[in-house]
Design a protein around this motif. Structure first.
Motif, PDB file in Angstrom:
ATOM      1  N   UNK A  10      -6.985   7.606  -3.018  1.00  0.00           N
ATOM      2  CA  UNK A  10      -7.824   6.854  -2.072  1.00  0.00           C
ATOM      3  C   UNK A  10      -8.932   6.122  -2.821  1.00  0.00           C
ATOM      4  N   UNK A  11      -9.490   6.787  -3.846  1.00  0.00           N
ATOM      5  CA  UNK A  11     -10.546   6.127  -4.638  1.00  0.00           C
ATOM      6  C   UNK A  11      -9.985   4.963  -5.437  1.00  0.00           C
ATOM      7  N   UNK A  12      -8.820   5.168  -6.012  1.00  0.00           N
ATOM      8  CA  UNK A  12      -8.215   4.098  -6.827  1.00  0.00           C
ATOM      9  C   UNK A  12      -7.876   2.888  -5.946  1.00  0.00           C
ATOM     10  N   UNK A  13      -7.360   3.175  -4.759  1.00  0.00           N
ATOM     11  CA  UNK A  13      -6.947   2.070  -3.885  1.00  0.00           C
ATOM     12  C   UNK A  13      -8.099   1.541  -3.036  1.00  0.00           C
ATOM     13  N   UNK A  14      -9.212   2.251  -3.050  1.00  0.00           N
ATOM     14  CA  UNK A  14     -10.353   1.822  -2.246  1.00  0.00           C
ATOM     15  C   UNK A  14     -10.087   1.934  -0.755  1.00  0.00           C
ATOM     16  N   UNK A  15      -9.321   2.940  -0.363  1.00  0.00           N
ATOM     17  CA  UNK A  15      -8.995   3.169   1.060  1.00  0.00           C
ATOM     18  C   UNK A  15      -9.427   4.574   1.461  1.00  0.00           C
ATOM     19  N   UNK A  16      -9.454   4.785   2.783  1.00  0.00           N
ATOM     20  CA  UNK A  16      -9.806   6.110   3.278  1.00  0.00           C
ATOM     21  C   UNK A  16      -8.653   7.076   3.009  1.00  0.00           C
TER      22      UNK A  16
ATOM     23  N   UNK B 259       0.829  -1.207   0.000  1.00  0.00           N
ATOM     24  CA  UNK B 259       0.000   0.000   0.000  1.00  0.00           C
ATOM     25  C   UNK B 259       0.865   1.259   0.000  1.00  0.00           C
ATOM     26  N   UNK B 260       1.972   1.203   0.738  1.00  0.00           N
ATOM     27  CA  UNK B 260       2.888   2.356   0.749  1.00  0.00           C
ATOM     28  C   UNK B 260       3.433   2.612  -0.654  1.00  0.00           C
ATOM     29  N   UNK B 261       3.833   1.529  -1.301  1.00  0.00           N
ATOM     30  CA  UNK B 261       4.425   1.657  -2.639  1.00  0.00           C
ATOM     31  C   UNK B 261       3.398   2.227  -3.618  1.00  0.00           C
ATOM     32  N   UNK B 262       2.179   1.678  -3.546  1.00  0.00           N
ATOM     33  CA  UNK B 262       1.151   2.141  -4.477  1.00  0.00           C
ATOM     34  C   UNK B 262       0.806   3.616  -4.216  1.00  0.00           C
ATOM     35  N   UNK B 263       0.691   3.952  -2.949  1.00  0.00           N
ATOM     36  CA  UNK B 263       0.356   5.343  -2.616  1.00  0.00           C
ATOM     37  C   UNK B 263       1.459   6.286  -3.093  1.00  0.00           C
TER      38      UNK B 263
ATOM     39  N   UNK C 291      -4.445   6.585   3.282  1.00  0.00           N
ATOM     40  CA  UNK C 291      -3.490   6.843   2.198  1.00  0.00           C
ATOM     41  C   UNK C 291      -2.413   7.814   2.674  1.00  0.00           C
ATOM     42  N   UNK C 292      -2.841   8.873   3.378  1.00  0.00           N
ATOM     43  CA  UNK C 292      -1.868   9.857   3.871  1.00  0.00           C
ATOM     44  C   UNK C 292      -0.853   9.197   4.791  1.00  0.00           C
ATOM     45  N   UNK C 293      -1.377   8.334   5.660  1.00  0.00           N
ATOM     46  CA  UNK C 293      -0.484   7.681   6.613  1.00  0.00           C
ATOM     47  C   UNK C 293       0.523   6.785   5.883  1.00  0.00           C
ATOM     48  N   UNK C 294       0.051   6.054   4.880  1.00  0.00           N
ATOM     49  CA  UNK C 294       0.970   5.194   4.128  1.00  0.00           C
ATOM     50  C   UNK C 294       1.958   6.006   3.303  1.00  0.00           C
TER      51      UNK C 294
END
Lengths: 137, 194
Positions: free
Chosen positions: B157-163, B138-142, B167-170
């Motif tokens: 966040x939409x692409x990864x389906x995460x809040x 997830x870090x790499x993708x973000x 995403x910011x944290x990763x």
């Protein structure tokens, strides 16, 4: 590299190396030939996938047809009329005294002193189960 | 970032295509044309510089998009929807690559580019790929989506389906890891600037 307005901006100290990373991790731009090959590959894969789906559907319907045929054949076999002299049994030892009268009389009528062959249908079910150790097929 | 080759293409989608038919084939041609360069580049970066695999992944993503395009309900933007497919496809490729490495019992380096004139320094690319490998998925993708591809955090966040907060944290953790691993890359740039 675009900086983001929602809090993900990167500081000046990071910008330089991130730009280096972005530059190092950039594939060569596609020329017309490669772009054409790329598009043709997508077309081929799409077509192959369509064919694979068709083949899969065919296999699935074939499997269904085979299963239905096998099921029908099994049903016919299960429902077949019992043959006239089904499962002849051989009484290997003297008929036990507890045997029903039909068994004892068959035993007496038998040509062989040691054995008597009786049609299974002439034996009561509970006797057949009871006598399973001394009666063989 | 601009897409490089924007020549109109006359190839139409094969008639056996599933899901999108007739005039929609021309739409799909335009769909591919507009996203091809970015799709390959994003896959290339997510895969740490493997050009052949990047093209494979991008093609697979287009094929999946082609199948699903008819059922696209417009709940997100078309770009977000497509890049989500692409990121999943890249993940799938990485997983299989890991399985193949385990199976073969060797650690493959990032492959050399197929072009006779490789773009950039292969050693540097391998080093970057290794550093990206030290980040979680997830870090790499973000990191790739936001800092290399220029998506906003909200889009990412939409692409990864995460809040967004996740995403910011990763992103923060990815930057910390990569700064440690690759921070020295800034030195030559600074020197040449001065």
């Amino acid at each position: 590299v675009r900086r983001d307005e929602t809090g993900a901006e990167i500081g000046c100290e990071d910008r330089a190396w991130v730009e280096e990373v972005a530059s190092a991790l950039s594939p060569a731009s596609m020329n017309a030939d490669r772009a054409r090959a790329f598009r043709l590959a997508i077309d081929a894969r799409t077509a192959r996938r369509g064919r694979a789906r068709g083949a899969r559907a065919l296999r699935t319907s074939g499997a269904f047809a085979l299963a239905a045929t096998a099921g029908l054949a099994f049903g016919i076999w299960l429902g077949r009329p019992a043959p006239e002299t089904a499962l002849p049994v051989v009484v290997a030892e003297a008929a036990p005294a507890a045997a029903p009268a039909s068994v004892r009389s068959a035993w007496i009528d038998a040509d062989d002193d040691e054995q008597a062959t009786l049609p299974a249908e002439s034996l009561p079910g509970d006797y057949l189960a009871l006598a399973s150790f001394v009666v063989g097929e | 970032m601009q897409d490089g080759d924007s020549k109109p293409m006359t190839i139409t989608i094969a008639s056996t295509a599933v899901g999108v038919a007739g005039a929609a084939g021309a739409d799909f041609t335009r769909f591919v044309e507009r996203r091809r360069e970015r799709a390959v580049r994003l896959a290339y970066r997510l895969l740490g510089g493997d050009e052949a695999a990047a093209e494979d992944v991008a093609q697979n993503a287009f094929v999946r998009a082609h199948r699903a395009l008819a059922s696209f309900r417009g709940e997100s933007s078309l770009d977000t929807w497509f890049y989500r497919i692409l990121v999943r496809e890249a993940d799938r490729h990485r997983r299989w690559q890991r399985v193949r490495r385990l199976w073969n019992g060797d650690a493959e380096d990032a492959p050399e580019p197929r072009d006779e004139k490789p773009a950039g320094d292969p050693a540097l690319r391998r080093r970057i790929a290794a550093a990206l490998d030290r980040c979680s998925g997830l870090q790499r993708r973000a990191f790739v989506l936001v800092h290399l591809e220029g998506f906003t955090v909200v889009e990412t966040a939409e692409i990864l389906g995460r809040a967004v907060g996740t995403v910011k944290s990763h992103l923060h953790r990815a930057l910390a890891t990569l700064r440690r691993e690759l921070g020295d890359l800034a030195e030559p740039a600074r020197r040449s600037a001065s």
